[in-house]
Design a protein around this motif. Structure first.
Motif, mmCIF file in Angstrom:
data_model
loop_
_atom_site.group_PDB
_atom_site.id
_atom_site.type_symbol
_atom_site.label_atom_id
_atom_site.label_comp_id
_atom_site.label_asym_id
_atom_site.label_seq_id
_atom_site.Cartn_x
_atom_site.Cartn_y
_atom_site.Cartn_z
ATOM 1 N N ASP A 20 48.053 116.979 -52.458
ATOM 2 C CA ASP A 20 47.184 115.810 -52.542
ATOM 3 C C ASP A 20 45.824 116.102 -51.905
ATOM 4 O OD1 ASP A 20 46.403 113.215 -53.094
ATOM 5 O OD2 ASP A 20 48.008 112.278 -51.933
ATOM 6 N N HIS A 21 44.908 115.158 -52.103
ATOM 7 C CA HIS A 21 43.635 115.194 -51.387
ATOM 8 C C HIS A 21 43.927 114.964 -49.909
ATOM 9 C CE1 HIS A 21 40.956 114.955 -54.941
ATOM 10 N NE2 HIS A 21 41.989 114.326 -55.467
ATOM 11 N N TRP A 23 43.602 113.437 -46.268
ATOM 12 C CA TRP A 23 43.166 112.125 -45.791
ATOM 13 C C TRP A 23 42.606 112.198 -44.377
ATOM 14 C CZ3 TRP A 23 48.580 112.700 -46.672
ATOM 15 C CH2 TRP A 23 49.343 112.789 -45.522
ATOM 16 N N ASP A 24 42.678 113.386 -43.776
ATOM 17 C CA ASP A 24 42.148 113.586 -42.434
ATOM 18 C C ASP A 24 41.894 115.071 -42.256
ATOM 19 O OD1 ASP A 24 41.525 113.398 -39.678
ATOM 20 O OD2 ASP A 24 42.957 111.779 -39.412
ATOM 21 N N PHE A 39 47.259 119.969 -48.607
ATOM 22 C CA PHE A 39 46.195 118.975 -48.612
ATOM 23 C C PHE A 39 44.880 119.711 -48.863
ATOM 24 C CE2 PHE A 39 49.439 117.036 -45.808
ATOM 25 C CZ PHE A 39 49.731 115.945 -46.613
#
Length: 129
Positions: A20-21, A23-24, A39
């Motif tokens: 996934d993209h 997120w942090d 990520f």
């Protein structure tokens, strides 16, 4: 380009339950139920001038950041799979093949490692007036 790489990774890797993209940019603790994971997020862009044309022409080098998040005992095999998949990946006709720039550990906590890899490709950008 990042979304296209994520789609490519989903289709061409088998060991990751989450791709996934990011997120942090800092490791988070609540990942045990989604590992092994990848990520992905964009990194730096750098340019160089090309003095062989009357147009402003630059080779834009773009970094791609990928975090592998997994049990420490799985890291070597997952790095091997990721590298075999991403090295040489091409984002399109205007891009060079993707190369590995670096890899390093970010965090190890409770047996879960966050490993950061940086890949790079390039494309020629031009402006005319």
């Amino acid at each position: 380009m990042i979304s296209e790489l994520i789609t490519f990774l989903e289709a061409n890797t088998s060991s990751f339950t989450t791709i996934d993209h990011a997120w942090d940019t800092e490791p988070v603790d609540q990942v045990r139920e989604i590992i092994p994971a990848l990520f992905v997020f964009p990194g730096e862009d750098n340019t160089e001038s090309d003095g062989t044309d009357y147009l402003v022409s630059k080779m834009l080098h773009s970094d791609i950041n990928i975090y592998i998040v997994c049990l420490n005992t799985e890291l070597e095999a997952l790095k091997t799979e990721l590298r075999a998949t991403v090295l040489g990946w091409n984002a399109g006709a205007a891009y060079t093949d993707t190369e590995l720039v670096s890899g390093k550990p970010i965090s190890l906590k409770g047996g879960i490692v966050w490993w950061h890899e940086v890949y790079r490709n390039a494309r020629n950008i031009r402006a005319s007036y």
